[in-house]
Design a protein around this motif. Structure first.
Motif, PDB file in Angstrom:
ATOM      1  N   LEU A 657      -4.396 -29.713 -80.646  1.00  0.00           N
ATOM      2  CA  LEU A 657      -4.452 -30.511 -79.547  1.00  0.00           C
ATOM      3  C   LEU A 657      -5.745 -31.216 -79.376  1.00  0.00           C
ATOM      4  O   LEU A 657      -6.578 -30.807 -79.482  1.00  0.00           O
ATOM      5  N   VAL A 658      -5.503 -32.646 -79.021  1.00  0.00           N
ATOM      6  CA  VAL A 658      -6.567 -33.301 -78.569  1.00  0.00           C
ATOM      7  C   VAL A 658      -6.840 -33.289 -77.156  1.00  0.00           C
ATOM      8  O   VAL A 658      -6.081 -33.395 -76.466  1.00  0.00           O
ATOM      9  N   VAL A 659      -8.283 -32.931 -76.881  1.00  0.00           N
ATOM     10  CA  VAL A 659      -8.797 -33.205 -75.394  1.00  0.00           C
ATOM     11  C   VAL A 659      -9.842 -33.966 -75.505  1.00  0.00           C
ATOM     12  O   VAL A 659     -10.754 -33.949 -76.113  1.00  0.00           O
ATOM     13  N   SER A 660      -9.640 -35.322 -74.427  1.00  0.00           N
ATOM     14  CA  SER A 660     -10.878 -36.076 -74.486  1.00  0.00           C
ATOM     15  C   SER A 660     -11.321 -36.232 -73.004  1.00  0.00           C
ATOM     16  O   SER A 660     -10.613 -36.961 -72.214  1.00  0.00           O
ATOM     17  N   VAL A 661     -12.403 -35.678 -72.694  1.00  0.00           N
ATOM     18  CA  VAL A 661     -12.631 -35.796 -71.287  1.00  0.00           C
ATOM     19  C   VAL A 661     -13.607 -36.959 -71.014  1.00  0.00           C
ATOM     20  O   VAL A 661     -14.785 -37.077 -71.501  1.00  0.00           O
ATOM     21  N   ALA A 662     -13.275 -37.837 -70.194  1.00  0.00           N
ATOM     22  CA  ALA A 662     -14.031 -38.982 -70.144  1.00  0.00           C
ATOM     23  C   ALA A 662     -15.075 -39.166 -68.931  1.00  0.00           C
ATOM     24  O   ALA A 662     -15.824 -40.153 -68.959  1.00  0.00           O
ATOM     25  N   ASN A 663     -14.926 -38.372 -67.924  1.00  0.00           N
ATOM     26  CA  ASN A 663     -15.673 -38.403 -66.806  1.00  0.00           C
ATOM     27  C   ASN A 663     -15.887 -37.173 -66.113  1.00  0.00           C
ATOM     28  O   ASN A 663     -14.967 -36.197 -66.595  1.00  0.00           O
ATOM     29  N   ASP A 664     -16.838 -36.839 -65.306  1.00  0.00           N
ATOM     30  CA  ASP A 664     -17.004 -35.645 -64.442  1.00  0.00           C
ATOM     31  C   ASP A 664     -15.636 -35.253 -63.628  1.00  0.00           C
ATOM     32  O   ASP A 664     -15.448 -34.036 -63.642  1.00  0.00           O
ATOM     33  N   VAL A 665     -14.804 -36.134 -63.158  1.00  0.00           N
ATOM     34  CA  VAL A 665     -13.543 -35.854 -62.588  1.00  0.00           C
ATOM     35  C   VAL A 665     -12.678 -35.013 -63.515  1.00  0.00           C
ATOM     36  O   VAL A 665     -12.043 -34.009 -63.129  1.00  0.00           O
TER      37      VAL A 665
END
Length: 817
Positions: A657-665
């Motif tokens: 699985l790719v997980v890509s967190v772009a921001n604090d939210v």
């Protein structure tokens, strides 16, 4: 206002473009317009585009660090800044949009597809009679389908499209390329859609919606054909292992790295002779690419030590002289110094504030029509006041909307002399937009994607009609055969050229001149003809004769030095990356050249280099080298801005699985899902830098959660919480993907000899429904009689006579001795 010098001769001079939204796909599409002379107005909110934070960073005195990569993407654009979200501000933005010829809109990437129902242009109640600009919308997954509400990212789209799983070590994790690489492909698609609409502007304006997910699939479409034909191994084979042949990777030498690709038996024999092991040339274990990949370890055991006896440059000269596909695999420093690229202006000066550096030039050489060789990146908001003036807003633009389904290129004729993947993909782009594309093959020299093993069975059982890859790349085309080695065949070919708008070819550089069919010769019968040639390094330089495949182009771009993990050698993506990139690039260049032809009535020869088409994908690393004199090594699956970001093992065999967190939210939502609220609320973990400092602990928490769940379940749980995540799908699962099936991206069609197969549909849409496939790929010479009669005036008897002496025909025949 900073003045940007342009020439009236530039391909897109006089065109005004609004660029609104965010993302590298949007920015690259706008860059292509700006570097060919269009007036591109980039609109940002008060916080600025997210791309402004992407490294490498510039450090201009008195300013916050700014992205050099964003400056490259913003070269020659105008910059305006929104002043909030008031009614008055939206009214001004609508007036600005209505003054434009083209609106490139990627707001949906941040705000969701619902934003498509609220176009920047305010419209009258009667949309049919309203004068509107051409509109091209970028979305992550399109307007419809199960994924349409997903939180997207370039990495997630790529993973779900099947363009990640096949790369990397057998045990994983697979390799994630830099996000920009997906953005370049989608940007080319957006630009092509807009230019096609400009070509058909006499019909009115058009509205196209693109899915970045579907454009990402373009780079692995070859594998979709291989799976259907049972020629794909259905497994990840390892670092620098290519599924159809071996050797097809990157090897250390006495000094430097060499890239090799041995597809055919003669190529394999040449390599064996060069390394002093001729006894392996006819070894039954190594007679074909598929058998060699099964013995890859045995081959490497004697190949690797042999390659260490010479430098990369020595091997390049030795193997190149024997016409073997071998290239230097340069570092960014070596790439910047390569004479062949310098001569073609592949690197251009960029100015941003007080900073100067080199970036990648737009790889579409149209001569006096562009592109600009470098330029200035405007400071944020530098042109805001100008575009709030009545003079700027009073510009008249827009047209009434063209009838849906009216193809913009339907009045154009293209002669397709291409083979394989890259060239046919470029020509297919023109066919999908409605051009009459006439594919010319020979009965003795059919497109080599029909097959390269010329056995008795190949001819007897018509195996040349049973290759799904050929069928995928050649939809919507007419097919004829001509023996261009014969005077009568060449004469008839010239008759076709007389009425053509374009010829596109990807032969080896010496072929057409030997036949007397080079551009100078063709222009004698049609002086308005556009010709697109697309060899590996372009025509007219010391490397023009280098033989290349898609993997060779990737090797020569230097990109492998920044793919994969530090403990491995420079790594390929494990599919023929250079072919689809060359194909979508050549398609865009061809559309642009046709637009110049329509404006000026003049022809031109577009001398494309497919290696240069790969260089925009390496732009972050090349710019870093230019700025700092060095680059960081391979970073694995780390992201330059997002954190956490990576590929995580899930329950099941080879499930990821790719997980890509772009921001604090997103980070807070992810932490909540992981039942680790203390992580989510810890002030030390707000912001990318803090999370990177605890990357190992965070990755361990994510992996502990994903390993207990199937990848699809994990994806849906995270997406439901607003976290960007996607299954790393192998290509054989992508063919059954519920979203792509639900959107009709795949269509079951039937073709003679091949039977039923799964075809793709074009990556642009005028509505939520996919465009229809007008015709399946032609069988060999299928449309010869109809085309020769209608286009050149031949009678049935004349065609019979030509067929009797082998000039044309519908059955493949052996090559003459």
């Amino acid at each position: 206002m900073t003045k940007i010098e342009t020439s009236g001769q530039l391909a897109l001079a006089g065109i005004r473009v609004l660029e609104i939204g965010t993302g590298s796909a949007l920015a690259y599409a706008g860059k292509l317009f700006a570097d060919f002379g269009a007036e591109v107005i980039k609109v940002e909110d008060g916080d600025g585009d997210e791309l402004r934070h992407l490294p490498p960073l510039l450090n201009n005195a008195g300013q916050a660090p700014q992205s050099a990569l964003n400056a490259w993407l913003g070269t020659n654009k105008r910059s305006v800044t929104l002043r909030g979200q008031s009614i008055e501000e939206h009214a001004w933005l609508s007036r600005l949009a209505m003054s434009c010829d083209v609106v490139l809109d990627a707001r949906a990437l941040r705000e969701g597809v619902e934003i498509l129902g609220h176009p920047v242009c305010r419209r009258s109640g009667d949309t049919a009679s309203a004068k509107l600009p051409i509109e091209v919308y970028l979305t992550w997954f399109g307007e419809s389908g199960p994924y349409s509400q997903f939180v997207g990212s370039d990495a997630v789209c790529r993973a779900l499209a099947g363009a990640v799983h096949g790369s990397g070590a057998v045990e994983g994790p697979p390799h994630l390329p830099h996000d920009l690489q997906t953005g370049i492909v989608a940007g080319l698609a957006a630009f092509s859609s807009a230019v096609a609409a400009l070509l058909g502007a006499s019909d009115g304006s058009r509205r196209y919606v693109l899915s970045i997910h579907e454009t990402a699939f373009t780079v692995v479409e070859m594998e979709a054909g291989m799976v259907q034909d049972g020629r794909h191994p259905l497994a990840r084979l390892g670092v620098n292992r290519f599924c159809t042949t071996h050797p097809g990777g990157i090897y250390p030498t006495k000094k430097g790295w060499i890239g090799l690709f041995a597809h055919t038996l003669p190529q394999w024999s040449t390599l064996c002779a060069a390394i002093g092991r001729p006894e392996f040339a006819n070894d039954p274990r190594f007679v074909s690419g598929p058998t060699r990949i099964g013995h890859a370890d045995e081959i490497d055991a004697f190949l690797q030590p042999a390659l260490l006896t010479r430098t990369a440059s020595e091997w390049f000269e030795l193997l190149g002289s024997a016409k073997f596909p071998a290239v230097l695999v340069p570092t960014m420093a070596e790439l910047l110094a390569q004479k062949v690229h310098r001569e073609r202006a592949a690197f251009v000066p960029i100015e941003s504030g007080a900073s100067r550096f080199e970036g990648v030039g737009v790889p579409f050489p149209l001569g006096d029509a562009g592109p600009l060789r470098g330029g200035v990146a405007a400071q944020k908001g530098a042109h805001s006041e100008h575009y709030r003036s009545e003079a700027a807003l009073a510009r008249a633009a827009g047209r009434t909307r063209a009838a849906e389904g009216l193809q913009p290129l339907r009045k154009m004729r293209v002669i397709d002399l291409t083979m394989g993947w890259a060239g046919p993909l470029a020509a297919r782009t023109l066919a999908d937009f409605g051009a009459e594309v006439i594919k010319v093959e020979g009965t003795q020299y059919p497109d080599w994607w029909r097959g390269t093993h010329f056995t008795e069975e190949f001819y007897r059982d018509r195996l040349y009609e049973k290759n799904s890859n050929f069928a995928l790349m050649n939809r919507n085309k007419l097919g004829v055969t001509l023996d261009l080695t014969h005077a009568d065949g060449r004469a008839l070919f010239l008759e076709l050229v007389k009425s053509a708008d374009m010829v596109i070819e990807n032969y080896s550089t010496e072929v057409l001149p030997k036949l007397g069919l080079d551009y100078a010769s063709l222009r004698k019968v049609n002086d308005r003809l556009v010709m697109v040639s697309m060899p590996a390094f372009g025509i007219g330089n010391e490397w023009s004769g280098v033989r290349a495949y898609g993997g060779t182009l990737e090797q020569a771009s230097g990109l492998p030095h920044h793919t994969g993990f530090a403990q491995n050698p420079p790594s390929l993506t494990s599919y023929a990356y250079g072919d689809p990139i060359g194909g979508v690039s050549a398609g865009a260049a061809a559309l642009l050249a046709l637009l110049v032809q329509a404006r000026t009535g003049q022809g031109r020869h577009v001398n494309l280099s497919q290696v240069e088409c790969m260089l925009p994908l390496a732009a972050p690393f090349l710019i870093e080298q230019s700025l700092n004199g060095s680059t960081r090594g391979r970073q694995g699956n780390l992201h330059p801005v997002f954190a956490p970001h990576g590929i995580y093992r899930c329950a099941g065999d080879d499930a990821w699985l790719v997980v890509s967190v772009a921001n604090d939210v997103q980070w807070k939502s992810l932490a909540g899902i992981l039942l680790a609220a203390d992580l989510g609320l810890d002030a030390a973990l707000w912001g990318v830098a803090a999370r990177r400092a605890q990357r190992e602990e965070i990755d361990a928490a994510i992996t502990a959660w994903t390993r207990r769940r199937p990848a699809d379940e994990a994806m849906r749980l995270l997406q439901r919480a607003g976290v960007s995540a996607g299954v790393v799908k192998p290509i054989w699962d992508v063919l059954d993907d519920p979203h792509l099936r639900g959107r009709g991206f795949f269509r079951k069609v039937r073709r003679a000899h091949l039977g039923e197969y799964l075809a793709t549909t074009p990556w642009f849409r005028e509505s939520q429904e996919p465009l229809e496939i007008c015709r399946v790929a032609p069988t060999l010479g299928e449309h010869g009689r109809e085309v020769f009669s209608r286009v050149t005036g031949l009678t049935a008897g004349q065609v019979d006579a030509l067929e009797s002496i082998g000039i044309t025909g519908t059955v493949a025949t052996r090559k003459r001795a």
